[in-house]
Design a protein around this motif. Structure first.
Motif, PDB file in Angstrom:
ATOM      1  N   ALA A   1      10.803  89.716  55.300  1.00  0.00           N
ATOM      2  CA  ALA A   1       9.597  89.030  55.813  1.00  0.00           C
ATOM      3  C   ALA A   1       9.412  87.556  55.432  1.00  0.00           C
ATOM      4  CB  ALA A   1       8.051  89.641  55.583  1.00  0.00           C
ATOM      5  N   ASN A   2       9.014  86.711  56.160  1.00  0.00           N
ATOM      6  CA  ASN A   2       8.846  85.323  56.030  1.00  0.00           C
ATOM      7  C   ASN A   2       7.448  85.114  55.589  1.00  0.00           C
ATOM      8  OD1 ASN A   2      11.234  84.586  56.912  1.00  0.00           O
ATOM      9  ND2 ASN A   2      10.658  83.716  58.988  1.00  0.00           N
ATOM     10  N   VAL A   3       7.260  83.902  54.883  1.00  0.00           N
ATOM     11  CA  VAL A   3       5.949  83.906  54.194  1.00  0.00           C
ATOM     12  C   VAL A   3       4.720  83.641  55.019  1.00  0.00           C
ATOM     13  CG1 VAL A   3       6.807  82.371  51.988  1.00  0.00           C
ATOM     14  CG2 VAL A   3       6.663  81.322  54.071  1.00  0.00           C
ATOM     15  N   SER A   4       3.588  84.010  54.609  1.00  0.00           N
ATOM     16  CA  SER A   4       2.406  83.576  55.640  1.00  0.00           C
ATOM     17  C   SER A   4       1.942  82.333  55.233  1.00  0.00           C
ATOM     18  CB  SER A   4       1.416  84.804  55.323  1.00  0.00           C
ATOM     19  OG  SER A   4       2.037  86.013  55.826  1.00  0.00           O
TER      20      SER A   4
ATOM     21  N   LEU B   1      15.017  90.974  64.690  1.00  0.00           N
ATOM     22  CA  LEU B   1      14.890  89.860  64.095  1.00  0.00           C
ATOM     23  C   LEU B   1      13.645  89.264  64.467  1.00  0.00           C
ATOM     24  CD1 LEU B   1      18.410  88.521  64.411  1.00  0.00           C
ATOM     25  CD2 LEU B   1      17.400  89.456  62.447  1.00  0.00           C
ATOM     26  N   GLY B   2      12.771  88.900  63.382  1.00  0.00           N
ATOM     27  CA  GLY B   2      11.582  88.142  63.444  1.00  0.00           C
ATOM     28  C   GLY B   2      11.656  86.634  63.083  1.00  0.00           C
ATOM     29  N   PHE B   3      10.924  85.870  63.748  1.00  0.00           N
ATOM     30  CA  PHE B   3      11.332  84.244  63.491  1.00  0.00           C
ATOM     31  C   PHE B   3       9.754  83.825  63.244  1.00  0.00           C
ATOM     32  CE2 PHE B   3      15.033  85.658  65.724  1.00  0.00           C
ATOM     33  CZ  PHE B   3      16.023  85.025  64.954  1.00  0.00           C
ATOM     34  N   GLY B   4       9.691  82.831  62.637  1.00  0.00           N
ATOM     35  CA  GLY B   4       8.377  82.326  62.281  1.00  0.00           C
ATOM     36  C   GLY B   4       7.727  82.514  61.075  1.00  0.00           C
ATOM     37  N   PRO B   5       6.606  81.994  60.671  1.00  0.00           N
ATOM     38  CA  PRO B   5       5.990  82.174  59.497  1.00  0.00           C
ATOM     39  C   PRO B   5       5.042  83.642  59.676  1.00  0.00           C
ATOM     40  CG  PRO B   5       4.700  80.559  60.393  1.00  0.00           C
ATOM     41  CD  PRO B   5       6.219  80.707  61.022  1.00  0.00           C
ATOM     42  N   SER B   6       5.324  84.495  58.579  1.00  0.00           N
ATOM     43  CA  SER B   6       4.946  85.940  58.467  1.00  0.00           C
ATOM     44  C   SER B   6       5.630  86.890  59.352  1.00  0.00           C
ATOM     45  CB  SER B   6       3.405  85.959  58.632  1.00  0.00           C
ATOM     46  OG  SER B   6       3.001  86.326  60.148  1.00  0.00           O
ATOM     47  N   ALA B   7       6.543  86.419  60.086  1.00  0.00           N
ATOM     48  CA  ALA B   7       7.449  87.449  60.940  1.00  0.00           C
ATOM     49  C   ALA B   7       8.163  88.546  60.049  1.00  0.00           C
ATOM     50  CB  ALA B   7       8.331  86.728  61.842  1.00  0.00           C
ATOM     51  N   HIS B   8       8.322  89.594  60.615  1.00  0.00           N
ATOM     52  CA  HIS B   8       9.108  90.738  59.870  1.00  0.00           C
ATOM     53  C   HIS B   8      10.136  90.956  60.627  1.00  0.00           C
ATOM     54  CE1 HIS B   8       5.611  92.393  57.085  1.00  0.00           C
ATOM     55  NE2 HIS B   8       5.370  91.344  57.609  1.00  0.00           N
ATOM     56  N   SER B   9      11.409  91.468  59.701  1.00  0.00           N
ATOM     57  CA  SER B   9      12.710  91.669  60.441  1.00  0.00           C
ATOM     58  C   SER B   9      12.899  93.059  59.739  1.00  0.00           C
ATOM     59  CB  SER B   9      13.740  90.693  60.181  1.00  0.00           C
ATOM     60  OG  SER B   9      13.425  89.438  60.600  1.00  0.00           O
TER      61      SER B   9
ATOM     62  N   ALA C   1      11.938  80.244  53.607  1.00  0.00           N
ATOM     63  CA  ALA C   1      10.850  80.745  54.047  1.00  0.00           C
ATOM     64  C   ALA C   1      10.738  82.264  53.652  1.00  0.00           C
ATOM     65  CB  ALA C   1      10.277  80.389  55.503  1.00  0.00           C
ATOM     66  N   GLN C   2      11.636  82.874  53.204  1.00  0.00           N
ATOM     67  CA  GLN C   2      11.632  84.625  53.080  1.00  0.00           C
ATOM     68  C   GLN C   2      10.650  84.785  51.712  1.00  0.00           C
ATOM     69  OE1 GLN C   2      15.076  86.996  52.149  1.00  0.00           O
ATOM     70  NE2 GLN C   2      15.175  87.214  54.317  1.00  0.00           N
ATOM     71  N   ALA C   3       9.728  85.765  52.340  1.00  0.00           N
ATOM     72  CA  ALA C   3       8.741  86.155  51.193  1.00  0.00           C
ATOM     73  C   ALA C   3       9.229  87.443  50.328  1.00  0.00           C
ATOM     74  CB  ALA C   3       7.554  86.481  51.917  1.00  0.00           C
ATOM     75  N   PHE C   4      10.183  88.437  50.945  1.00  0.00           N
ATOM     76  CA  PHE C   4      10.702  89.381  50.435  1.00  0.00           C
ATOM     77  C   PHE C   4      11.893  89.860  51.292  1.00  0.00           C
ATOM     78  CE2 PHE C   4       9.899  93.195  52.810  1.00  0.00           C
ATOM     79  CZ  PHE C   4       8.723  92.891  53.418  1.00  0.00           C
ATOM     80  N   SER C   5      12.820  90.587  50.966  1.00  0.00           N
ATOM     81  CA  SER C   5      13.928  91.160  51.362  1.00  0.00           C
ATOM     82  C   SER C   5      14.058  92.229  50.387  1.00  0.00           C
ATOM     83  CB  SER C   5      15.150  90.247  51.480  1.00  0.00           C
ATOM     84  OG  SER C   5      16.203  90.639  52.109  1.00  0.00           O
ATOM     85  N   GLU C   6      14.257  93.554  51.272  1.00  0.00           N
ATOM     86  CA  GLU C   6      14.777  94.629  50.335  1.00  0.00           C
ATOM     87  C   GLU C   6      15.176  95.640  51.077  1.00  0.00           C
ATOM     88  OE1 GLU C   6      11.113  96.853  49.080  1.00  0.00           O
ATOM     89  OE2 GLU C   6      10.300  97.435  51.101  1.00  0.00           O
TER      90      GLU C   6
END
Ligand code: SF4
Length: 374
Positions: free
Chosen positions: A272-275, A252-260, A287-292
């Motif tokens: 991933a979260n937004v940058s 699990l990634g937390f914070g802006p631009s972190a990936h999970s 703040a999620q930029a995408f999830s697939e």
């Protein structure tokens, strides 16, 4: 955890980060909010490693990290031997910071040394001096023992002798883990602008490859295992966090631009979260930029791609099982073996020392091209 703060931006760096220190307090409030919201679904689970990356986690007050660990502890536990790593820059590693990090339970430091040479540090735009780099790496070894240093090759005007001296300095301090990076010219960096204007000339690819080979040979002679393209470790000092990512274990990634990356039963999801710091601060729960969800083809290709960066390689049977045309994939493997880029032994295909330099290229040819078997 991605902590996107740095004192200044190094000339070559295109990571997502900010240099506005007045945002730290708001950032950590948003981070705690995100953490609580997302960890609820993982209540009761145990994690094997915590990685504070950045940015520069050592730059922020250790109290923020402490509060985050306390927040996390309401939901999940750390395994008894959990690896807790903090990425640190030499200029931040004061005696107090060492004490604070140790008090948090941090048991591994990854120091962004980049070089022990004053001139090279200057061209890279780093904030620390060569003396700082030597002093804090020695101190970190005394206090933590489990220490990694990042070294960068291919700086302006750098010679093979200078690179060798950087490697030897790290070896003389006795660090058990070294990460080697070849300076890459990223668009939109100050360095790229300077190169474009003809103000700076960087060593070419051949020179960089020569430096990389010097590192592989020297570190191999000194008992380091070259376990990933950029990473060398003495036995027992591999980065558990990094190996987990490369072996496609959940994180699990937390914070802006972190990936999970999360595996649930048969399903695998990347997100991933937004940058964007402002969007993250405004609404950390949105703040999620995408999830697939990964398709079968994507999962197989990831496995191939990541395995070709690791010394552990991949079973030949995996490639045969997932390619419809077995003859074709065996031909491709044989082509790279004949070129000295792949080793094939006991049913395992892995990149050779020379092959590490071309790992991505090799992986691309071994990946599926919409040919997943049924
Ligand atoms: S300290 Fe690291 S993350 Fe920060 S600007 Fe420099 S290279 Fe980038």
């Amino acid at each position: 955890m991605h902590i996107p703060f740095c004192r200044t931006r190094c000339v070559y760096c295109d990571f997502f980060l900010v240099t506005r220190q007045d945002l730290q307090e708001r950032f950590f409030r948003a981070l705690y909010e995100e953490t609580v919201a997302r960890l609820t679904a993982f209540r009761g689970r145990t994690v094997q490693s915590v990685h504070f990356g950045g940015g520069t986690p050592s730059f922020v007050c250790a109290g923020y990290l402490k509060q985050w660990l306390e927040t996390v502890a309401h939901f999940i536990s750390l395994s008894d031997d959990a690896e807790i790593t903090v990425e640190a820059n030499p200029e931040d590693l004061t005696p107090k910071k060492f004490r604070d990090l140790a008090a948090l339970g941090v048991n591994r430091l990854s120091i962004g040394v980049q070089s022990f040479l004053p001139g090279k540090l200057g061209t890279l735009g780093r904030c620390h001096t060569a003396e700082d780099a030597v002093r804090v790496t020695r101190e970190a070894m005394k206090r933590f023992g489990n220490v990694s240093v990042d070294l960068m090759c291919g700086a302006e005007g750098e010679t093979a002798e200078e690179w060798l001296s950087d490697l030897q300095c790290a070896l003389s301090i006795g660090v058990p883990h070294i990460s080697i990076y070849m300076l890459a010219l990223e668009k939109k960096t100050l360095l790229a602008q300077r190169v474009k204007k003809g103000l700076v000339t960087l060593p070419g690819e051949e020179k960089q490859a020569e430096m990389y080979t010097i590192a592989c040979e020297l570190l191999g002679e000194q008992g380091f295992e070259h376990y990933e393209v950029s990473n060398f470790s003495k036995p027992g000092f591999f980065s558990r966090y990094n190996l987990g990512c490369w072996h496609r274990e959940s994180y699990l990634g937390f914070g802006p631009s972190a990936h999970s990356f999360c595996k649930t039963g048969e399903q695998e999801r990347r997100s991933a979260n937004v940058s964007s710091m402002m969007r993250y601060l405004a609404s950390p729960l949105e703040a999620q930029a995408f999830s697939e969800m990964l398709s079968e083809e994507a999962r197989i290709n990831e496995q191939v791609f990541l395995s070709m960066r690791l010394s552990s390689g991949l079973g030949l049977d995996f490639l045969q099982r997932h390619h419809k045309d077995t003859g074709e994939i065996l031909e491709t493997v044989e082509k790279f073996r004949a070129q000295g880029l792949l080793d094939v032994r006991n049913g395992i295909v892995k990149v050779s020392q020379k092959g590490f330099l071309f790992a991505d290229l090799v992986a691309e040819e071994l990946m599926l091209m919409k040919k997943v078997s049924g």
